[in-house]
Design an enzyme around this catalytic site. Structure first.
Site, short mmCIF file in Angstrom:
data_model
loop_
_atom_site.label_atom_id
_atom_site.label_comp_id
_atom_site.label_asym_id
_atom_site.label_seq_id
_atom_site.Cartn_x
_atom_site.Cartn_y
_atom_site.Cartn_z
N SER A 294 0.80 -1.23 0.00
CA SER A 294 0.00 0.00 0.00
C SER A 294 0.83 1.27 0.00
O SER A 294 0.28 2.36 -0.13
CB SER A 294 -0.92 -0.01 1.22
OG SER A 294 -1.61 -1.22 1.29
N ASP B 277 -17.35 -0.31 -1.18
CA ASP B 277 -16.43 -1.44 -0.93
C ASP B 277 -17.15 -2.47 -0.08
O ASP B 277 -17.33 -2.26 1.12
CB ASP B 277 -15.17 -0.92 -0.22
CG ASP B 277 -14.31 -2.07 0.31
OD1 ASP B 277 -14.51 -3.25 -0.12
OD2 ASP B 277 -13.41 -1.79 1.13
N ASP C 9 -10.45 -7.39 0.04
CA ASP C 9 -9.89 -6.25 0.77
C ASP C 9 -9.29 -6.80 2.05
O ASP C 9 -9.71 -7.85 2.54
CB ASP C 9 -10.99 -5.24 1.11
CG ASP C 9 -10.42 -3.89 1.44
OD1 ASP C 9 -10.59 -2.95 0.62
OD2 ASP C 9 -9.75 -3.76 2.51
N HIS D 151 -14.91 -1.39 3.52
CA HIS D 151 -14.81 -0.04 4.07
C HIS D 151 -16.07 0.78 3.83
O HIS D 151 -16.13 1.93 4.18
CB HIS D 151 -13.62 0.70 3.43
CG HIS D 151 -12.30 0.12 3.81
ND1 HIS D 151 -11.58 0.53 4.91
CD2 HIS D 151 -11.55 -0.86 3.25
CE1 HIS D 151 -10.45 -0.14 5.00
NE2 HIS D 151 -10.41 -1.01 3.98
N CYS E 46 -7.66 1.44 1.66
CA CYS E 46 -8.71 0.58 1.10
C CYS E 46 -8.20 -0.08 -0.18
O CYS E 46 -7.72 0.58 -1.09
CB CYS E 46 -9.94 1.43 0.81
SG CYS E 46 -11.17 0.55 -0.16
#
Lengths: 627, 370
Positions: free
Chosen positions: A333, A357, A372, A378, A391
């Site tokens: 990330s 999401d 995820d 999320h 996310c």
């Protein structure tokens, strides 16, 4: 007797005397002729060929000895010595001067401790020896006591000598080994290379050469220029006196951007965990910290490391590897800000764009679910939340819409998949995937699913910690791209020369507002209670910005849960953190990578916090007073 | 000469010392001491030992000079026979050292019979040849050659090529001085040259062959067998006209030159005193030779004439062979530079020889008065 007398009486004494006198004259003439022969030969040697023989006599007695220059020292940015030259005693033997080598070795063993490995190495060197009357090292580092014992017994040890020589020493031991590297005895390969470079004259008196890190990269600056000494030697080649001297020119000192105290902070912060910490000077990308854990003591290598010690370094924790520049990690990330920025630039998203999401993502109607990290999702996510809470689904979607070609092209501008140009040779370019790369590497086409993974910094994408640091610095510096450098300046006797900061083509943005948006989101990562780095940067006295990352090492099957406790330690996630501070006028960029510890926010971010805390506690004041 | 100063002549004659000869010898000895001091690296202990030896040698010379020539005449044959016997004994029971068997252990000390033969052979030959009127007949000369051959072969077998050469020449000089006909001399030289290959193949040892080969081409093995002669020539040549100065010869001081204070001392001298010094040194030697030949001419009878001539010429052979070998025109044989090289036994023998010369020179009138 009577008989004899009678016979004498009838002899013609006068005739005999005359005969004898004639013979004496003949003899005298022969004597003179022979003397003349001697003299004319001597005249020819001493007068006619005088110049020849004088030259040969001088050739006998005069030897030009190289005087090796003192190697340049290495200092950290505050003038602390990281690499110095210290006087070391060694035991050397000139085999040609020894009548019985075994006897000498036995005698030496009775005086000091010598292990078999040293004897073995010594014998090997003797066999390889080409030059006559050259000293071969038996023990490269004598203690002062051993040197004293040997010196006292010198008269019993014909052919053995205690030599004092300057040797490299690294007082901070393992704190900066991967950056500084070390010197070691020149081997045949080094000699061949120097010869090919036409440098062998300059290395005549040199024993050690840079083998790693800065010692290797800056070898030509550190080495200096050899001097010469004209000495008179005796028939055994021992110098008797110096006739003339051209002193050597010492090597240049290196002044680093590195702060050895920050190296120590990094070492302590990483503790037992494998990993790397990089701190770049936000204004120039000077490398203030480059620590790879675990590290090792370079001093062992200088004196010829024993097999036992070396084998111990080849363990699974792999201390010899410089993780900061050659460790390959999925960025995870930590590259979400970059991908998000590309989305904004391409107008595929705006600050207002929101997606739902549900905890997974599917490409069109394909069955495969890309999960995820947050199982239940999320909910509604915009670009800020997507970065702050990291996310995945938001980025799966964005990556697919961007397409791999655009991602590759954009990320390339940030230096991914390229050498950063740091001033050590140990660096890898890692992998920035693309269609062409996959075709060449695996002979396979690029699938949409590959793009999905790349969108969250997984899949084929690999980076080094240093690449991440550089990529982050480009964001922090609004697109400006500097090569990271360990060395700030070189110093000769007379002057200090700052090395130029090398600009690479800066990254151009269509709309500066997009970068602002991303920076704001990165600020949110540490400033908002929902941010993944919030806990780590709670109550920080400076405005930090950053991004956490957690990279998977093993694939997780569909519908399976990742449970750290159930995994073997070496299969646990790598924790990453990239960040900089202060938000508006970045002074430092920090990257932390820790192997097999789990989440980046929980593990890597606190290390970054310690680095930043140290910097802001120690530097702002210092640098202000300096200016 | 100082003949005009009557009293002085009488004094020297009374102590049986030939003054010009003594002056020449003492000059050489002093030169030797200086060169040894330099060649040994200022070794005072070595000088002390050499001075002691010189003293002993001088005493021997003086003692030998007191003995009238008639004594040597009477003892010629017994001395020669005893010497030959001892040489045989050396070959049978001798003590070896450095690959050669030259010494005889007689309990208290070691003796070297070949040294004794250096005097015994010329005395014997002089006595033998002088028995018949000069010049000797062919047959008598051949007998003389036989007498020379026995000890020469015995010594060459030890092996000691240098000494056997000196001893052979001392005998040959007697026959030559006695007036051996030139035709015979020519024939003799022809035979020796023709037999050289035979000697090479059957008689010479490997190390002796090596020496000759090295002499012919020293540069072939500059670090091995050619090393001595190359370094020696470098020393001599680099001395130039004036020399490098006393104690300043790099070849000797830095020990490139082997056998510096013994066989190769001439190289040290030539390096430090140059060609000028060499001329002076050779002049001193020639002066001694000339004086010796003069004594021979003035000697009263055939025996003393022949003996004095032989001893003098043999002395010159020493000089010629030594200088010739260190300067590369003769192969390396172990012959010292007389009275200059450091060393014991041969010096005493040499000085005893000069003692005989002095005896011949100073017992003249006494004999005539008789």
């Amino acid at each position: 007797m009577l008989n004899w007398r009678r016979r004498v009486a009838i002899r013609d004494h006068l005739a005999e005397a005359n005969l004898f006198a004639r013979r004496v004259v003949v003899a005298l003439v022969i004597v003179l002729i022979l003397s003349f022969i001697l003299l004319s030969n001597l005249y020819s040697i001493q007068v006619n060929k005088f110049k020849d023989y004088q030259t040969r006599a001088d050739g006998n007695r005069i030897k030009i000895l190289p005087v090796s220059p003192n190697r340049g020292l290495i200092y950290d940015r505050h003038g602390r010595i990281l690499a110095e030259n210290v006087s070391v005693f060694s035991l050397e033997i000139i085999p040609e001067e020894v009548t019985d080598l075994d006897k000498l070795l036995t005698r030496l063993k009775s005086l000091i401790e010598i292990d078999d490995e040293q004897v073995e190495e010594f014998s090997k060197q003797i066999r390889q020896q080409r030059r006559k009357f050259k000293a071969v090292t038996l023990i490269s580092r004598l203690t002062e006591e051993q040197a004293a014992i040997l010196s006292v017994n010198q008269h019993k040890l014909v052919g053995a000598y205690v030599e004092a020589r300057l040797k490299r020493s690294y007082p901070y031991k393992d704190l900066a080994t991967h950056a500084i590297g070390y010197v070691q005895k020149m081997n045949q390969r080094d000699a061949d290379r120097i010869e090919a470079e036409g440098n062998s004259a300059n290395y005549q008196g040199t024993f050690d050469i840079g083998k790693l890190g800065l010692e290797k990269f800056y070898e030509s600056q550190l080495h200096g220029i050899v001097g010469h000494q004209e000495v008179e030697v005796n028939s055994r080649g021992r110098p008797i006196r110096t006739l003339s001297e051209l002193p050597p020119e010492p090597g240049q000192d290196l002044i680093l951007n590195l702060d050895i105290e920050m190296q120590k902070v990094a070492q302590q912060a990483l503790g037992e965990n494998k990993g790397a910490v990089i701190v770049l000077d936000g204004k120039t990308n000077g490398v203030m910290t480059m620590y790879s854990n675990p590290s090792y003591d370079p001093n062992d290598f200088v004196h010829g490391i024993s097999h036992k010690k070396y084998n111990a370094l080849l363990n699974r924790r792999r201390p010899l590897v410089n993780r900061a520049t050659t460790g390959l990690y999925r960025p995870a990330s930590t590259v979400k800000p970059h991908v998000g920025l590309l989305g904004l630039e391409e107008n595929l998203i705006t600050t207002k764009t929101r997606i739902w999401d549900p905890g997974y993502y599917q490409i069109r109607d394909l069955e495969h679910k890309f999960r995820d990290w947050k199982k239940w999702g999320h909910g509604w996510v915009d670009i800020f939340k997507a970065i702050e809470e990291s996310c995945d689904v938001y980025y799966y979607d964005l990556a697919v819409r961007l397409g791999m070609d655009k991602i590759s092209e954009f990320m390339h501008q940030f230096g991914f998949g390229e050498l950063t140009g740091i001033d050590i040779h140990e660096e890898k370019s890692a992998v920035l995937p693309s269609r062409g790369w996959k075709r060449a590497r695996f002979r396979q086409p690029w699938y949409a699913g590959d793009t999905v993974n790349v969108g969250i910094g997984q899949g084929y994408w690999e980076t080094t910690p240093l690449q991440l640091a550089v990529a982050t610095s480009i964001l922090a510096n609004n697109g400006e791209f500097f090569e990271p450098k360990l060395v700030k300046a070189t110093r000769t006797k007379n002057e200090e020369i700052e090395l130029p900061v090398i600009d690479k083509p800066s990254v151009q943005f269509k709309n500066p507002e997009n970068l602002k948006t991303i920076k704001q989101a990165m600020r949110g990562v540490v400033a908002k209670p929902t941010g993944s780095g919030y806990k780590a940067f709670l109550d920080a006295e400076y405005k930090a910005a950053g991004k956490t990352g957690t990279s998977q090492l093993i694939g997780i099957a569909q519908d399976e849960e990742y449970e750290a406790e159930n995994l073997a330690k070496e299969h646990r996630d790598n924790a990453l953190y990239v960040g900089y501070a202060p938000l508006d006028k970045p002074e430092i960029v920090v990257v932390v990578v820790m192997e097999n510890v789990g989440g980046g926010g929980k593990n890597a971010a606190p290390v970054a916090r310690q680095m930043m805390d140290y910097y802001f506690q120690n530097y702002q004041l210092k640098d202000e007073t300096k200016q | 000469m100082t003949d005009s100063v009557g009293n002085k002549v009488d004094f020297w004659r009374k102590v049986h010392i030939d003054r010009p000869l003594l002056m020449g010898l003492l000059t050489l000895m002093s030169v030797g001491l200086f060169v040894i001091y330099s060649a040994s690296g200022q070794d005072m202990a070595l000088i002390t030992r050499q001075v002691t030896r010189l003293g002993v040698a001088l005493v021997v010379m003086v003692l030998v000079a007191q003995v009238p020539p008639s004594f040597y005449l009477r003892w010629a044959a017994p001395l020669f026979i005893i010497g030959c016997g001892l040489l045989v004994a050396v070959l049978l029971f001798g003590v070896s050292s450095k690959g050669a068997q030259r010494w005889l252990d007689v309990g208290i000390t070691r003796i070297q019979p070949s040294e004794m033969m250096k005097l015994a052979v010329p005395i014997m030959l002089a006595w033998f040849i002088a028995r018949k009127p000069l010049a000797p007949t062919i047959g008598y000369s051949l007998l003389g050659l036989l007498l020379i051959g026995i000890p020469t072969m015995l010594i060459a077998k030890q092996p000691d090529l240098g000494t056997s050469l000196l001893i052979a020449s001392s005998g040959l000089f007697v026959i030559f001085m006695a007036g051996l006909s030139w035709r015979l001399i020519t024939a003799f030289i022809a035979i020796v040259s023709a037999s050289a290959p035979v000697i090479w193949i059957f008689y010479m040892r490997d190390y002796q062959k090596q020496r000759v080969l090295t002499f012919l081409d020293p540069e072939k093995d500059p670090l091995g067998s050619g090393y001595h002669i190359i370094q020696s020539k470098i020393a001599i040549g680099s001395g130039g006209m004036e020399g490098k100065g006393w104690l300043k010869g790099t070849q000797s001081q830095l020990e490139f030159l082997p056998e510096r204070h013994t066989d190769f001392i001439f190289s040290v001298f030539a390096e430090e005193f140059g060609f000028t010094g060499v001329l002076i040194l050779l002049a001193i030697y020639l002066f001694i030779v000339a004086r010796g030949l003069m004594i021979a001419i003035q000697a009263q009878d055939a025996f003393t004439k022949l003996l004095a001539g032989s001893l003098t010429l043999t002395f010159f052979v020493y000089v010629f062979v030594n200088i010739g070998m260190v300067s590369g025109i003769l192969p390396v044989v172990g012959v010292p530079l007389p009275l200059v090289s450091y060393g014991g036994t041969s010096m005493v023998t040499l000085m005893a020889g000069f003692g005989i010369l002095m005896s011949i020179s100073t017992h003249r009138r006494f004999l005539r008065d008789n």
